[in-house]
Scaffold this motif. Structure first.
Motif, PDB file in Angstrom:
ATOM      1  N   LEU A  51       0.831  -1.210   0.000  1.00  0.00           N
ATOM      2  CA  LEU A  51       0.000   0.000   0.000  1.00  0.00           C
ATOM      3  C   LEU A  51       0.866   1.261   0.000  1.00  0.00           C
ATOM      4  CD1 LEU A  51      -2.801  -1.055   2.521  1.00  0.00           C
ATOM      5  CD2 LEU A  51      -3.014  -0.839   0.025  1.00  0.00           C
ATOM      6  N   ILE A  52       2.004   1.203   0.666  1.00  0.00           N
ATOM      7  CA  ILE A  52       2.848   2.393   0.795  1.00  0.00           C
ATOM      8  C   ILE A  52       3.815   2.559  -0.376  1.00  0.00           C
ATOM      9  CG2 ILE A  52       4.674   3.474   2.176  1.00  0.00           C
ATOM     10  CD1 ILE A  52       3.224   2.460   4.675  1.00  0.00           C
ATOM     11  N   ILE A  53       4.521   1.509  -0.764  1.00  0.00           N
ATOM     12  CA  ILE A  53       5.540   1.660  -1.817  1.00  0.00           C
ATOM     13  C   ILE A  53       5.178   0.960  -3.121  1.00  0.00           C
ATOM     14  CG2 ILE A  53       7.452   2.090  -0.248  1.00  0.00           C
ATOM     15  CD1 ILE A  53       8.324  -0.782  -0.507  1.00  0.00           C
ATOM     16  N   GLY A  54       4.001   0.401  -3.208  1.00  0.00           N
ATOM     17  CA  GLY A  54       3.572  -0.245  -4.438  1.00  0.00           C
ATOM     18  C   GLY A  54       3.732  -1.751  -4.372  1.00  0.00           C
ATOM     19  N   GLY A  55       3.015  -2.432  -5.263  1.00  0.00           N
ATOM     20  CA  GLY A  55       2.963  -3.878  -5.251  1.00  0.00           C
ATOM     21  C   GLY A  55       4.266  -4.605  -5.516  1.00  0.00           C
ATOM     22  N   PRO A  56       4.949  -4.300  -6.616  1.00  0.00           N
ATOM     23  CA  PRO A  56       6.163  -5.086  -6.902  1.00  0.00           C
ATOM     24  C   PRO A  56       7.233  -4.974  -5.814  1.00  0.00           C
ATOM     25  CG  PRO A  56       5.440  -3.922  -8.861  1.00  0.00           C
ATOM     26  CD  PRO A  56       4.590  -3.434  -7.726  1.00  0.00           C
ATOM     27  N   LEU A  57       7.543  -3.765  -5.421  1.00  0.00           N
ATOM     28  CA  LEU A  57       8.595  -3.570  -4.421  1.00  0.00           C
ATOM     29  C   LEU A  57       8.119  -3.980  -3.025  1.00  0.00           C
ATOM     30  CD1 LEU A  57      11.509  -2.698  -4.478  1.00  0.00           C
ATOM     31  CD2 LEU A  57      10.773  -0.346  -4.092  1.00  0.00           C
ATOM     32  N   GLY A  58       6.880  -3.671  -2.695  1.00  0.00           N
ATOM     33  CA  GLY A  58       6.331  -4.064  -1.397  1.00  0.00           C
ATOM     34  C   GLY A  58       6.221  -5.571  -1.256  1.00  0.00           C
ATOM     35  N   GLY A  59       5.746  -6.228  -2.326  1.00  0.00           N
ATOM     36  CA  GLY A  59       5.651  -7.682  -2.309  1.00  0.00           C
ATOM     37  C   GLY A  59       7.012  -8.342  -2.211  1.00  0.00           C
ATOM     38  N   LEU A  60       7.970  -7.806  -2.954  1.00  0.00           N
ATOM     39  CA  LEU A  60       9.324  -8.353  -2.922  1.00  0.00           C
ATOM     40  C   LEU A  60       9.950  -8.175  -1.539  1.00  0.00           C
ATOM     41  CD1 LEU A  60      11.534  -9.724  -4.567  1.00  0.00           C
ATOM     42  CD2 LEU A  60      12.348  -7.451  -5.211  1.00  0.00           C
ATOM     43  N   ALA A  61       9.748  -7.013  -0.936  1.00  0.00           N
ATOM     44  CA  ALA A  61      10.292  -6.761   0.399  1.00  0.00           C
ATOM     45  C   ALA A  61       9.723  -7.755   1.408  1.00  0.00           C
ATOM     46  CB  ALA A  61       9.990  -5.329   0.835  1.00  0.00           C
ATOM     47  N   GLY A  62       8.407  -7.920   1.406  1.00  0.00           N
ATOM     48  CA  GLY A  62       7.784  -8.870   2.328  1.00  0.00           C
ATOM     49  C   GLY A  62       8.205 -10.297   2.054  1.00  0.00           C
TER      50      GLY A  62
END
Length: 193
Positions: A51-62
């Motif tokens: 929600l904060i940094i966007g799907g691709p980067l947020g999903g990858l981070a998680g």
């Protein structure tokens, strides 16, 4: 542009570390036969990051943070590939619905943003409730050769569902609380690009 990319990468690293910590140290392990499942809020961090940094980067981070958590836990270490795939997909689905379809970053209507954020989070987490136990089942049967996978399938559906409900509530509440500060900081609109 460079400063914005550095900021996004810094936030991604922060979310990866946060997802690792939340998954590793704030979980309740549930033994299932010779296997293990858990109740945790790691997925909430994936959704919040998306929600904060966007799907691709947020999903990858998680995905990276929770996979590292799996890797260092002997019980979950064999499941690292499944975790990478499922958590990345949570982020991609949540980010796509929130930012590409719902365009929550450009909206000033709090009720709209709350509704779209909740729908986006629910969609990403619903994918995980279905995919995580099924992929885990087939992974355990085909790759690990565990006949006890049948026993853990139902319990994994239940624990994934419980995780999804808690993660949905926590991630959306935290996002809505952080949103005004993000907007005020001046970095908010840059993150959605």
């Amino acid at each position: 542009m460079i400063q914005n990319n550095t900021y996004k990468l810094s936030l991604a690293a922060l979310f990866a570390a946060l997802s690792y910590v939340v998954f590793t140290f704030l979980q309740i392990k549930i033994p299932v036969g010779g296997d293990m499942t858990s109740i945790h809020l790691g997925n909430a961090v994936v959704v919040l990051a998306s929600l904060i940094i966007g799907g691709p980067l947020g999903g990858l981070a998680g995905a990276i943070g929770m996979s590292i958590g799996d890797f260092f836990d002997p019980v979950y270490a064999p499941l690292v590939p499944k975790t990478l795939i499922c958590k990345l997909c949570i982020g991609l689905i949540t980010g796509f619905i929130a930012h590409k379809i719902g365009k929550i970053t450009s909206s000033n209507d709090q009720k709209y943003v709350l509704r779209v954020s909740a729908i986006a989070a629910a969609a990403g987490l619903l994918f995980n409730v279905i995919a995580d136990p099924i992929i885990g089942y087939w992974y355990k049967i085909l790759i690990l050769g565990k006949p006890a996978a049948d026993l853990s399938l139902t319990i994994n559906f239940v624990s994934s569902g419980i995780n999804a409900v808690f993660s949905l509530i926590v991630s959306v509440v935290v996002y809505m609380a952080l949103r005004p500060a993000l907007k005020q900081s001046g970095f908010f609109l840059k993150l959605a690009n």
